[in-house]
Each structure stands twice: as C-alpha cells, then as structure tokens.
Design an enzyme around this catalytic site. Sequence first.
Site, PDB file in Angstrom:
ATOM      1  N   ARG A 166      43.800  27.432  39.296  1.00 20.49           N
ATOM      2  CA  ARG A 166      43.062  27.677  40.534  1.00 20.49           C
ATOM      3  C   ARG A 166      41.930  26.664  40.715  1.00 20.49           C
ATOM      4  NH1 ARG A 166      46.968  30.045  40.219  1.00 20.49           N
ATOM      5  NH2 ARG A 166      47.389  32.259  40.586  1.00 20.49           N
ATOM      6  N   SER A 239      43.743  37.943  46.179  1.00 18.62           N
ATOM      7  CA  SER A 239      43.149  38.091  44.848  1.00 18.62           C
ATOM      8  C   SER A 239      41.748  37.489  44.846  1.00 18.62           C
ATOM      9  CB  SER A 239      44.020  37.399  43.796  1.00 18.62           C
ATOM     10  OG  SER A 239      45.294  37.994  43.741  1.00 18.62           O
ATOM     11  N   GLU A 335      37.736  33.920  42.770  1.00 22.31           N
ATOM     12  CA  GLU A 335      38.719  32.920  43.129  1.00 22.31           C
ATOM     13  C   GLU A 335      38.354  32.220  44.434  1.00 22.31           C
ATOM     14  OE1 GLU A 335      43.467  33.031  44.040  1.00 22.31           O
ATOM     15  OE2 GLU A 335      42.799  33.998  42.200  1.00 22.31           O
TER      16      GLU A 335
END
Length: 341
Positions: A166, A239, A335
Amino acid sequence: MGGYTLIENAPLGARNTLRVAARAKLLAEIHDAAKLPELLDFPAIGNGRLFVLGEGSNILLTGDIDGTVLAMETRGVHVEQDGDVARIAVAAGERWDDFVRWTLGQGFAGLENLILIPGTVGAAPIQNIGAYGTEVAQFIESVEAWDLAERKVVTLDRQACAFAYRDSLFKRLPNRFIVTAVRFALPRSHALQLDYAGIREELERMGVEKPAPFHVAEAVVHLRTRKLPDPAVIGNAGSFFKNPIVDADKGEALKCEHAGLVAWPGSDARWKLSAAWLIEAAGFKGVREGDAGISNRHALVLVNHGKATGPQLWAFAQRVIEGVQARFGVRLEPEPMIVGG
C-alpha cells in the site's frame, strides 16, 4: 480555457466517498494532461498548495483545502499487442473498475482480483492498490507523471516507482508528481490467484470447476458485495486500516496468546496480521460514536452514518488505533491519506 475548468470555493462533499463536507479554495478539473504546464504557470496555482484528487475513495478530509485541488478527468485507453502480452496505456482519469471490466472483456488476465475497487487508474499506483492476494504493481510496466520539481513529463518504470505494501514513491513524495497515465502489461493467461479470503469456496458455490479470470472476478464481486458496505449507501473509504506487519517473534507470541489470531507468516521473518481480526477482537466492530463508527459488516471499514465531520471520523479512527495498541501491542496505520486543515 480549453483542457481544464476552474471552480472557486468548490464543495468536495460529493467528491469523497466518506461524504465529508469540505471545500477547496480552487478546484481545477483537468480534461487534457497536456494542458498541465499551462495551468501550473498561474502563480496562484503553481506556487501554492496542490492536491490531486481522483474519486476521493482513499482520503479522509479533516478540513478545507486552502489551495488548489486537481481533479484528473482525462480519458483514453491505448493498446499495443506484443505476442501474448498487451501493453495498455491508460489515462489517469479513467475509472479503475471500468478499466478492469474492460480488460476482462478483451480477454486479458491479471486484474481480476482487483475488480470493484473504487477510484481512478491514476490513483492505483499511488496506493499500490491490492485485494485478494494481488497488488496492481505486479502488472504495471511504467507510470507517466508530471514532475513538479523538474517541470517536465517523466516516465518511471516499475522499479523506479518503489512499490511496497500500500505504498509507492508517489505516496512518499506527495508534492512531487502528478500521475497522468499508467502503462500496464497484461497477459492473455496467467496463474490465477485463488488461495485468498474465500475465493475457492466462492467458486465452488458458483459451480465453477475450471475457473477463468472472469470467473474469479465474479467471485470477488460476490465476496466484496457481501462483506463491504457500499459507499453509495453509507459513507466509507473501504479498508481504512492497513494489515500491520510485525517481526516473527512478535507474531508467534501473539499467536500463542490468541489462538484465533489471523496472520500470514512471510518469507522474510515477518508476519502480516489481520487488522480486521485485531479490531474485532478489541471490541470495535459495529461500534458507533455519533455518526462516526466501524461497520458491523467488516471491522476494517470506518463509516460515516450521516453527518460526521472529518475531525470526528479521524478522532474515532485514532480511538480504534489506541484500543488495538493497548490490547495487543500492535499499532495500526491508516490506509487512506489524511488531508485538510
């Protein structure tokens, strides 16, 4: 002004999937990437704060943006066939899910596990989006971007993009590059990624014995639709927390103490832990504080039940982070990008 549109004091509530009310001092909608140099020549834009916004599916706005928001609205897909591999150049403003479905319709493989992820193609490499055992970096050949420091268009190959979990060079240097296009290398066939998060079980429920990429995509759509709340129904950014990575000793100690812990030992003496399991075990799944809360469908998803402000959502997310830290000694990281103020 051909190639872009300027809007002063622009509302951003409809431009972020958490539905946070915020405004930008100036919004520049870019329809032609070649016009970026002209736009950035305006002192008020080129010398001020810049923030690139796609579909707003991976940000939490904690305040108004006192600067210019660049919204890439560019379109275009160009294919060059090279044997069994297609090299596909895609404009940054194309919708990611539309592009994935197009590749499947054309018979290309690789992106099937990444279907139904909201956002634009230009945002995909920044976050190195991933789902169900696949990361987009696996299929990116290069990224074209406007380099704000060098004031020119640059092309960075996969290695130069410095992709990680990520993460990427673009995320680590948010004020350096404006992604204008992404070039993919997609095969006609490849080994399907089926050993993650119930894909095989879903294929069995579908009655598929010899899956093709489009079968896997359909299975992922079923899984995501069942597990994740729809941003069109309730504000969320998918998420919100990364799966934390710890050293093997920490992972083994946690597993001994919590037999149900969901974790994936890696090949580099580190373990990836399920943030969803940690959050649920810490008692936060379905918890709500005002209009900010954690989804009762998936513990990774921070939700806006109505009119939660950015600061309220961020405060609740920090409460979750601190709760997991106190319970397990593991610190979660968000995130999405936290932007504003």
